[in-house]
Write a protein that holds these residues in place. Sequence first.
Motif, mmCIF file in Angstrom:
data_model
loop_
_atom_site.group_PDB
_atom_site.id
_atom_site.type_symbol
_atom_site.label_atom_id
_atom_site.label_comp_id
_atom_site.label_asym_id
_atom_site.label_seq_id
_atom_site.Cartn_x
_atom_site.Cartn_y
_atom_site.Cartn_z
ATOM 1 N N ALA A 397 0.905 -1.118 0.036
ATOM 2 C CA ALA A 397 0.208 0.070 0.054
ATOM 3 C C ALA A 397 0.796 1.289 -0.009
ATOM 4 N N SER A 398 1.989 1.250 0.729
ATOM 5 C CA SER A 398 2.757 2.400 0.754
ATOM 6 C C SER A 398 3.367 2.493 -0.545
ATOM 7 N N GLU A 399 3.798 1.367 -1.403
ATOM 8 C CA GLU A 399 4.531 1.409 -2.740
ATOM 9 C C GLU A 399 3.617 2.236 -3.535
ATOM 10 N N ARG A 400 2.221 1.700 -3.498
ATOM 11 C CA ARG A 400 1.115 2.376 -4.471
ATOM 12 C C ARG A 400 0.973 3.888 -3.915
ATOM 13 N N LEU A 406 4.132 10.431 -6.781
ATOM 14 C CA LEU A 406 5.317 10.958 -7.773
ATOM 15 C C LEU A 406 4.479 11.077 -8.903
ATOM 16 N N GLU A 407 3.421 10.548 -9.264
ATOM 17 C CA GLU A 407 2.406 10.865 -10.625
ATOM 18 C C GLU A 407 1.927 12.240 -10.539
ATOM 19 N N SER A 427 12.675 6.785 4.073
ATOM 20 C CA SER A 427 13.994 5.956 3.674
ATOM 21 C C SER A 427 14.558 6.678 2.361
ATOM 22 N N GLY A 428 15.566 6.586 1.943
ATOM 23 C CA GLY A 428 16.292 6.984 0.663
ATOM 24 C C GLY A 428 15.501 6.436 -0.337
ATOM 25 N N GLU A 429 15.045 5.317 -0.453
ATOM 26 C CA GLU A 429 14.121 4.616 -1.598
ATOM 27 C C GLU A 429 13.030 5.415 -1.747
ATOM 28 N N ARG A 430 12.327 6.109 -0.944
ATOM 29 C CA ARG A 430 11.289 6.986 -1.068
ATOM 30 C C ARG A 430 11.614 8.421 -1.540
ATOM 31 N N ARG A 431 12.677 8.796 -1.025
ATOM 32 C CA ARG A 431 13.092 9.981 -1.670
ATOM 33 C C ARG A 431 13.740 10.306 -3.014
ATOM 34 N N HIS A 432 14.557 9.271 -3.371
ATOM 35 C CA HIS A 432 15.363 9.497 -4.586
ATOM 36 C C HIS A 432 14.509 9.632 -5.876
ATOM 37 N N PRO A 433 13.234 8.853 -6.040
ATOM 38 C CA PRO A 433 12.480 9.130 -7.052
ATOM 39 C C PRO A 433 12.079 10.701 -7.342
ATOM 40 N N PHE A 434 11.851 11.316 -6.539
ATOM 41 C CA PHE A 434 11.200 12.611 -6.419
ATOM 42 C C PHE A 434 12.558 13.543 -7.072
ATOM 43 N N ARG A 435 13.646 13.338 -6.492
ATOM 44 C CA ARG A 435 14.806 13.903 -6.938
ATOM 45 C C ARG A 435 14.934 13.538 -8.400
ATOM 46 N N ALA A 436 15.011 12.580 -8.697
ATOM 47 C CA ALA A 436 15.269 11.967 -10.387
ATOM 48 C C ALA A 436 14.048 12.625 -11.128
ATOM 49 N N LEU A 437 12.850 12.797 -10.666
ATOM 50 C CA LEU A 437 11.853 13.380 -11.466
ATOM 51 C C LEU A 437 12.202 15.029 -11.799
#
Length: 519
Positions: A397-400, A406-407, A427-437
């Motif tokens: 659920a947190s993944e979704r 992000l979407e 976690s960094g796993e949660r933060r990194h995609p937003f920096r990449a975006l």
Amino acid sequence: MDSDCVDRRQAELVASLREQLAAAGDVAVHETHISRVLLAGADAYKLKKPVNLGFLDFSTLARRQHFAEEEVRLNRRLAPELYLGVVPITGTAQAPVLGGDGPVLDYAVHMRRFSQAALLTRRRLTPDVADALAERLAAFHADAPAVSAAGEYGAPDQVLAPMRENFSVIRDAVAPDGRLAAQLSRLERWTQRQYDALAQTLDQRRRDGHVRECHGDLHRGNVAVRDGEPLIFDCIEFNPALRWIDTASELAFLLMDLMHVGETAQARRLLNGYLMHSGDYGMLAVLRLYLVYRAMVRAKVTAIGAAQHHHADASQDDVLRGYVHRALACSRQPGVPRVVLLCGLSGCGKTSLAAALAERLPLIHIRSDVERKRLFGLPPMARTQAEPDQGIYAAHASERTYARLLELSRQCVQAGYGVLVDATFLSGERRHPFRALADELGCAFDCLALDAPPSVLRRRVAERYAVGKDASEADLQVLEHQLKSREALTPAERARTLFVDTRAPPELDRLLTLLSAPT
């Protein structure tokens, strides 16, 4: 009988009614170009003038009855306590009777009267009322019927037609000077370019159910505050095409009207509240187009008024130019698009700070607590009683939820808005995609890490949970789980993060300076 004669007879009827009602107290008559309203004590009686203006036709008794009934039906959706019914006027023109038997002379919409001081044109929109208005409007739009696939309203070409008409009507009405003519041409070209770029989006919004039977005329003059609650009234009953519109167009009218009188912070709060309740972040793609359209509608109405009086005095000219300037301002990108993360444990003050920042800057506030529940079909205030890592807080659920955040961040930035993402980001796993975006979209990226001593967090979480008026379900058990499981920021992340100690109110001006800097 010609229309002038019918109009004179109605005027005589209203004069007789005024004299009759005055026996019980003072009575005032308010007249517009399409109605006559008797204000008597706690009551108001509105008669539709027997006119045919092309876009509305009240010329026959049957049509006035029909549209009086439509006015009551439609406005009871938002203000049932205000619209009491349709009253036939019988008797004679010299001795009229409200109600009664016999031949009907005319029809009146019977309303409950309220103080004009309650209108938003007479008072500022407070935060509490803005929040209630956002929730009320989102619920109204959700309940309103959507146009059918075969319906006649809301097609892209029907969206463009009145936008183009605004410019031609203004030019015909006031013969603009060189500067105003250049501004009109600039706005007309901008409108056409935006429409060309957004035609498919407009059509998709129609197919997705965003063209609905709305209010149609949602500006400050049609919103009052009674007992601390917003009262929305006087929707458009006379022309279905003007109320079967994109919900983005509806909201844009009120937002533009607020911004035009300097209530930009209130407009931003209203927009963010509406988006949180509706989930319709896709409207941001078309919002600027509708903001410009609504400003030009106001400019057109001003120009028509000047033409009807056969002159344009300085005040009318200033009003017209003011709305054109507002349209130009609305046509510009609202700010520097950026992705801003607000990270921290429950109770650290993320949501309060995000709300304050989003009133001062053109940033869209998206909140994990709200979007998580939306994904599972739950209202923001739902209480699931789920344990940490269980139910809607389980790993999948947190993944979704983070994928949804992000979407939405992508949608906001691509629409030209910055975004405040309010989540724990443990976690960094949660933060990194937003920096990449942000890197992918070429926009600024900021990270605000909020924190306070555990004792302060525990007190705040316990107090908030006891009150039960926040979308967050975090209790002390959840907080203890977060304290144990959070990952420290890496050295690279710390170098690009602003740390905010929330034991005391954050220095808002310093944060505003940071978040206003160019990329």
